[in-house]
Design a protein around this motif. Structure first.
Motif, short mmCIF file in Angstrom:
data_model
loop_
_atom_site.label_atom_id
_atom_site.label_comp_id
_atom_site.label_asym_id
_atom_site.label_seq_id
_atom_site.Cartn_x
_atom_site.Cartn_y
_atom_site.Cartn_z
N ALA A 98 0.92 -1.22 0.09
CA ALA A 98 0.05 0.07 -0.01
C ALA A 98 1.01 1.28 0.08
O ALA A 98 2.05 0.90 0.35
N GLY A 99 0.28 2.38 -0.32
CA GLY A 99 1.12 3.54 -0.39
C GLY A 99 0.20 4.66 -0.14
O GLY A 99 -0.79 4.64 -0.22
N LEU A 100 1.05 5.86 0.34
CA LEU A 100 0.30 7.10 0.36
C LEU A 100 0.94 8.01 -0.87
O LEU A 100 2.11 8.31 -0.93
N SER A 101 -0.32 8.46 -1.32
CA SER A 101 0.14 9.24 -2.76
C SER A 101 -0.75 10.44 -3.07
O SER A 101 -1.24 10.88 -1.82
N ALA A 102 -1.20 10.83 -3.96
CA ALA A 102 -2.19 11.84 -4.32
C ALA A 102 -3.07 11.66 -5.68
O ALA A 102 -2.36 10.87 -6.72
N PRO A 103 -4.15 12.31 -5.79
CA PRO A 103 -4.67 12.22 -7.07
C PRO A 103 -4.06 12.42 -8.17
O PRO A 103 -4.26 11.94 -9.22
N THR A 104 -3.21 13.51 -8.18
CA THR A 104 -2.61 13.93 -9.36
C THR A 104 -1.47 13.18 -9.97
O THR A 104 -1.22 13.19 -10.86
N ILE A 105 -1.22 12.08 -9.26
CA ILE A 105 -0.21 11.32 -9.68
C ILE A 105 -0.85 9.77 -9.86
O ILE A 105 -0.72 8.88 -10.76
N THR A 106 -1.89 9.49 -9.09
CA THR A 106 -2.52 8.09 -9.00
C THR A 106 -3.32 8.25 -10.50
O THR A 106 -3.64 7.21 -11.16
N ALA A 107 -4.16 9.36 -10.78
CA ALA A 107 -5.06 9.30 -11.80
C ALA A 107 -4.25 9.08 -13.16
O ALA A 107 -4.96 8.36 -14.00
#
Length: 349
Positions: A98-107
């Protein structure tokens, strides 16, 4: 705290290059959190950046044994921040569970075919802000016109999206190359810069300045941050394991929200002790980030939850950044719904 905190955007806006590559394991693991035999075994959680107070909830969950009580023998916390170490590539290669990311890179990763989902959001508001000084404040988007604003190349995506969200002509603002040096602001070379509200204003205040800031989230570009990102396979085949993990995380973040000073101590003296963090500064940053973590909706619905309205706002913000994606392609908040339905006492009191 090192000024490099603001460079987290490097990974979030440009980290897709390594998505399909087999990358070496990144970061270091925690010293704490090991345990005896357990049914869920050991997993790896990749953080979005180097170990500082931004991950206080994870530190509490580890230190206080919430992960172990949930059934994990260990949850390793892998530092982010290095070249080619995005959470999305880590999930694709199996480097992390699992990881902590942001919509601007996951999208973008999802749009390129990655089978990933965001299952919760620690920060209800992204820390991105225009940082200025109160003697010449930028408090509304319209105040940007005629100003000199420092913008890192890596933040171009969110900067352009902010301008679009506010119908601002890019030519009306002078964009200045910027490398996270706040002295450009205090010396008058800049009227403001794109940075993180959790660090920039705190650092300026501690240096004797009177900062002002405008959150992107309050200026027509609402986006969440520190999003829990997993593979679709994990949701489909390890749902109970994911519930156990998120439950431990909720408990950890309840403690972190309640005790900024202890959050700072764990960051500076235990988990991020090699980062030369200042406890006082970390404490102030913890207080600041609590404002992004705890909102009226979170008080009502629980940590990490997102209302349908907030999800749609994020989808609209991503569209302004040129990322056209549907909510169901990116978000799955049903796991958290089930957790809080089963145990309402997990909500903030």
């Amino acid at each position: 705290m090192a000024i490099s905190l603001d460079r987290r955007a490097f990974l979030r806006t440009t980290g897709l290059a390594g998505l399909a590559l087999g990358l070496a394991a990144c970061g270091e693991t925690t010293a704490a959190g090991g345990g005896g035999a357990s049914g869920l075994g050991s997993v790896k959680l990749q953080l979005s950046w180097k170990k500082n107070v931004e991950f206080a909830g994870e530190y509490f969950a580890d230190t206080k044994g919430y992960f172990k009580a949930a059934g994990f023998s260990q949850v390793e916390l892998l530092s982010g921040g290095g070249s080619g170490t995005s959470v999305e590539s880590g999930l694709a290669t199996g480097r992390c569970w699992a990881g902590l990311s942001a919509p601007t890179i996951t999208a973008p990763a999802v749009l390129q075919g990655a089978q990933l989902k965001i299952v919760g959001a620690t920060f209800q508001k992204n820390p991105f802000a225009i940082v200025s000084l109160n003697k010449n404040p930028i408090k509304e988007a319209k105040d940007l016109a005629g100003k000199k604003i420092g913008v890192q190349d890596s933040n171009e995506l969110v900067w352009n999206a902010l301008l679009k969200a506010n119908n601002l002509d890019p030519s009306s603002v002078t964009r200045v190359p910027f490398q996270s040096d706040p002295s450009m602001l205090t010396s008058g070379q800049l009227d403001g810069y794109v940075g993180y509200v959790t660090s920039g204003p705190v650092r300026l205040r501690m240096q004797g300045h009177d900062p002002a800031y405008l959150l992107f989230a309050d200026a027509g570009l609402p986006l969440v941050a520190e999003t829990f990102t997993v593979t679709q396979e994990t949701i489909d085949k390890e749902r109970d394991k994911l519930k156990a993990f998120l439950t431990a995380e909720i408990k950890g973040w309840k403690d972190a929200v309640a005790d900024p000073a202890k959050s700072a101590e764990l960051a500076a003296t235990v988990y991020g002790k090699d980062q030369n963090l200042d406890v006082k500064e970390q404490t102030e940053e913890a207080k600041m980030q609590n404002e992004l973590v705890v909102t009226p909706d979170v008080k009502a619905n629980g940590l990490f939850t997102m209302t349908p309205e907030l999800i749609e706002q994020n989808i609209a913000s991503l569209a302004k950044a040129g990322l056209n994606i549907k909510a169901e392609q990116l978000f799955d908040l049903t796991i958290l719904d089930e957790i809080y339905k089963a145990d309402p006492s997990l909500k903030l009191s």
